[in-house]
Design a protein around this motif. Sequence first.
Motif, PDB file in Angstrom:
ATOM      1  N   TRP A 150       0.844  -1.186   0.000  1.00 14.57           N
ATOM      2  CA  TRP A 150       0.000   0.000   0.000  1.00 14.57           C
ATOM      3  C   TRP A 150       0.878   1.234   0.000  1.00 14.57           C
ATOM      4  CZ3 TRP A 150       1.094  -3.113   3.987  1.00 14.57           C
ATOM      5  CH2 TRP A 150       1.622  -2.537   5.137  1.00 14.57           C
ATOM      6  N   THR A 151       0.279   2.383  -0.392  1.00  8.90           N
ATOM      7  CA  THR A 151       1.005   3.643  -0.451  1.00  8.90           C
ATOM      8  C   THR A 151       0.218   4.742   0.245  1.00  8.90           C
ATOM      9  OG1 THR A 151       2.034   3.041  -2.565  1.00  8.90           O
ATOM     10  CG2 THR A 151       2.025   5.379  -1.989  1.00  8.90           C
ATOM     11  N   PHE A 152       0.826   5.330   1.274  1.00 13.51           N
ATOM     12  CA  PHE A 152       0.264   6.511   1.920  1.00 13.51           C
ATOM     13  C   PHE A 152       0.526   7.696   1.003  1.00 13.51           C
ATOM     14  CE2 PHE A 152       1.114   3.739   5.553  1.00 13.51           C
ATOM     15  CZ  PHE A 152      -0.084   3.824   6.224  1.00 13.51           C
ATOM     16  N   PHE A 153      -0.514   8.512   0.773  1.00 11.92           N
ATOM     17  CA  PHE A 153      -0.335   9.622  -0.158  1.00 11.92           C
ATOM     18  C   PHE A 153      -0.872  10.954   0.365  1.00 11.92           C
ATOM     19  CE2 PHE A 153      -4.452   7.812  -1.149  1.00 11.92           C
ATOM     20  CZ  PHE A 153      -5.254   8.925  -1.341  1.00 11.92           C
ATOM     21  N   GLU A 154      -1.581  10.944   1.468  1.00 12.03           N
ATOM     22  CA  GLU A 154      -2.196  12.176   1.955  1.00 12.03           C
ATOM     23  C   GLU A 154      -2.412  12.094   3.457  1.00 12.03           C
ATOM     24  OE1 GLU A 154      -6.648  13.763   1.481  1.00 12.03           O
ATOM     25  OE2 GLU A 154      -5.571  13.714  -0.436  1.00 12.03           O
ATOM     26  N   GLY A 155      -2.383  13.259   4.109  1.00 13.84           N
ATOM     27  CA  GLY A 155      -2.744  13.320   5.520  1.00 13.84           C
ATOM     28  C   GLY A 155      -1.710  14.007   6.374  1.00 13.84           C
ATOM     29  N   ASP A 156      -2.177  14.520   7.512  1.00 14.12           N
ATOM     30  CA  ASP A 156      -1.272  15.221   8.414  1.00 14.12           C
ATOM     31  C   ASP A 156      -0.262  14.292   9.069  1.00 14.12           C
ATOM     32  OD1 ASP A 156      -3.331  14.100   9.901  1.00 14.12           O
ATOM     33  OD2 ASP A 156      -3.762  15.901  11.041  1.00 14.12           O
ATOM     34  N   ALA A 157      -0.513  12.982   9.045  1.00 11.83           N
ATOM     35  CA  ALA A 157       0.465  12.030   9.578  1.00 11.83           C
ATOM     36  C   ALA A 157       1.751  12.031   8.737  1.00 11.83           C
ATOM     37  CB  ALA A 157      -0.120  10.620   9.620  1.00 11.83           C
ATOM     38  N   LEU A 158       1.678  12.561   7.510  1.00 12.97           N
ATOM     39  CA  LEU A 158       2.875  12.650   6.662  1.00 12.97           C
ATOM     40  C   LEU A 158       3.693  13.901   6.982  1.00 12.97           C
ATOM     41  CD1 LEU A 158       1.338  11.481   3.259  1.00 12.97           C
ATOM     42  CD2 LEU A 158       2.529  10.114   4.977  1.00 12.97           C
ATOM     43  N   MET A 159       3.249  14.657   7.968  1.00  9.80           N
ATOM     44  CA  MET A 159       3.986  15.782   8.551  1.00  9.80           C
ATOM     45  C   MET A 159       4.309  16.903   7.574  1.00  9.80           C
ATOM     46  SD  MET A 159       6.519  13.496  10.948  1.00  9.80           S
ATOM     47  CE  MET A 159       7.108  12.581   9.526  1.00  9.80           C
ATOM     48  N   GLY A 160       3.650  16.956   6.435  1.00  9.81           N
ATOM     49  CA  GLY A 160       3.895  18.015   5.461  1.00  9.81           C
ATOM     50  C   GLY A 160       5.216  17.902   4.729  1.00  9.81           C
ATOM     51  N   ILE A 161       6.022  16.893   5.035  1.00  5.92           N
ATOM     52  CA  ILE A 161       7.333  16.764   4.386  1.00  5.92           C
ATOM     53  C   ILE A 161       7.456  15.491   3.547  1.00  5.92           C
ATOM     54  CG2 ILE A 161       8.534  18.143   6.134  1.00  5.92           C
ATOM     55  CD1 ILE A 161       9.568  15.432   7.282  1.00  5.92           C
ATOM     56  N   ILE A 162       6.492  14.578   3.722  1.00  7.34           N
ATOM     57  CA  ILE A 162       6.550  13.311   2.994  1.00  7.34           C
ATOM     58  C   ILE A 162       5.538  13.348   1.857  1.00  7.34           C
ATOM     59  CG2 ILE A 162       6.158  10.816   3.144  1.00  7.34           C
ATOM     60  CD1 ILE A 162       7.119  11.009   6.090  1.00  7.34           C
ATOM     61  N   ASN A 163       6.006  13.047   0.657  1.00 11.48           N
ATOM     62  CA  ASN A 163       5.132  12.986  -0.508  1.00 11.48           C
ATOM     63  C   ASN A 163       4.345  11.679  -0.494  1.00 11.48           C
ATOM     64  OD1 ASN A 163       4.060  14.000  -2.929  1.00 11.48           O
ATOM     65  ND2 ASN A 163       5.492  12.776  -4.112  1.00 11.48           N
ATOM     66  N   THR A 164       5.072  10.548  -0.440  1.00 12.64           N
ATOM     67  CA  THR A 164       4.438   9.230  -0.350  1.00 12.64           C
ATOM     68  C   THR A 164       5.296   8.312   0.511  1.00 12.64           C
ATOM     69  OG1 THR A 164       5.546   8.374  -2.331  1.00 12.64           O
ATOM     70  CG2 THR A 164       3.356   9.353  -2.643  1.00 12.64           C
ATOM     71  N   ALA A 165       4.645   7.302   1.059  1.00 13.51           N
ATOM     72  CA  ALA A 165       5.350   6.252   1.808  1.00 13.51           C
ATOM     73  C   ALA A 165       4.743   4.926   1.345  1.00 13.51           C
ATOM     74  CB  ALA A 165       5.191   6.443   3.306  1.00 13.51           C
ATOM     75  N   THR A 166       5.522   4.138   0.618  1.00 14.58           N
ATOM     76  CA  THR A 166       5.042   2.870   0.082  1.00 14.58           C
ATOM     77  C   THR A 166       5.575   1.728   0.936  1.00 14.58           C
ATOM     78  OG1 THR A 166       4.963   3.783  -2.149  1.00 14.58           O
ATOM     79  CG2 THR A 166       4.996   1.390  -1.958  1.00 14.58           C
ATOM     80  N   HIS A 167       4.661   0.845   1.339  1.00 14.60           N
ATOM     81  CA  HIS A 167       5.008  -0.290   2.194  1.00 14.60           C
ATOM     82  C   HIS A 167       4.741  -1.595   1.457  1.00 14.60           C
ATOM     83  CE1 HIS A 167       5.364   1.877   6.127  1.00 14.60           C
ATOM     84  NE2 HIS A 167       4.744   2.789   5.398  1.00 14.60           N
ATOM     85  N   HIS A 168       5.671  -2.523   1.579  1.00 15.21           N
ATOM     86  CA  HIS A 168       5.532  -3.868   1.007  1.00 15.21           C
ATOM     87  C   HIS A 168       5.742  -4.870   2.130  1.00 15.21           C
ATOM     88  CE1 HIS A 168       5.842  -2.191  -3.041  1.00 15.21           C
ATOM     89  NE2 HIS A 168       6.861  -1.488  -2.600  1.00 15.21           N
ATOM     90  N   MET A 169       4.768  -5.745   2.325  1.00 15.51           N
ATOM     91  CA  MET A 169       4.880  -6.826   3.312  1.00 15.51           C
ATOM     92  C   MET A 169       4.960  -8.145   2.580  1.00 15.51           C
ATOM     93  SD  MET A 169       2.026  -6.401   6.215  1.00 15.51           S
ATOM     94  CE  MET A 169       2.002  -5.030   7.311  1.00 15.51           C
ATOM     95  N   LYS A 170       5.834  -8.999   3.069  1.00 13.13           N
ATOM     96  CA  LYS A 170       5.915 -10.359   2.542  1.00 13.13           C
ATOM     97  C   LYS A 170       6.053 -11.302   3.725  1.00 13.13           C
ATOM     98  CE  LYS A 170       8.189 -13.280  -0.833  1.00 13.13           C
ATOM     99  NZ  LYS A 170       7.144 -13.633  -1.750  1.00 13.13           N
ATOM    100  N   PHE A 171       5.284 -12.379   3.684  1.00  8.08           N
ATOM    101  CA  PHE A 171       5.312 -13.396   4.729  1.00  8.08           C
ATOM    102  C   PHE A 171       5.964 -14.621   4.100  1.00  8.08           C
ATOM    103  CE2 PHE A 171       1.764 -10.526   5.152  1.00  8.08           C
ATOM    104  CZ  PHE A 171       1.889 -10.077   6.451  1.00  8.08           C
ATOM    105  N   ILE A 172       7.167 -14.934   4.518  1.00  6.97           N
ATOM    106  CA  ILE A 172       7.991 -15.962   3.876  1.00  6.97           C
ATOM    107  C   ILE A 172       7.970 -17.236   4.712  1.00  6.97           C
ATOM    108  CG2 ILE A 172      10.307 -16.501   3.033  1.00  6.97           C
ATOM    109  CD1 ILE A 172      10.720 -13.325   3.080  1.00  6.97           C
TER     110      ILE A 172
END
Length: 155
Positions: A80-102
């Motif tokens: 998933w990719t975070f793209f909006e919100g005050d949790a991004l502190m006004g300095i982060i454009n996007t935060a993409t997370h990848h989870m894998k269960f191996i």
Amino acid sequence: MDVVYAEIEITSSLSAPKVFKVYTDFDIIAPKINPESYKTITVIKGDGGVGSIKSMTYSDGTSSKHTIDDIDASNFILSWTFFEGDALMGIINTATHHMKFIPSPNGGSVFKQTFVIRYKGDGKQMDDVINITKEAIKNTFKKMESYAIAHPEVY
């Protein structure tokens, strides 16, 4: 614009399919078992699958929106990719997370989560953001794992 890549790995006694399944129920479980982090998680567009947009409200009152990029039940992958919100502190454009269960040879699994943070403009990497994110991932994983262990009839 800085781009930061980070990774965390956690070993689990639970099988990859079990841990994957509990994480597919994250929206329901996380606010119950980790209220100090998550207040609400709601689908605001779509059916909750790939392409859906979700809104998260955190216990500190901040919020974010993210898109579901991938749900691969065959390979136990969630992205998933975070793209909006005050949790991004006004300095982060996007935060993409990848989870894998191996799957592990012993019947357990390795949880691997990578994340890529893209800062806005001339925003710079903040080490505390990376450390806080890693700690939150680790704490949430342990709580999700404990929930799965406590509910063997479901997981």
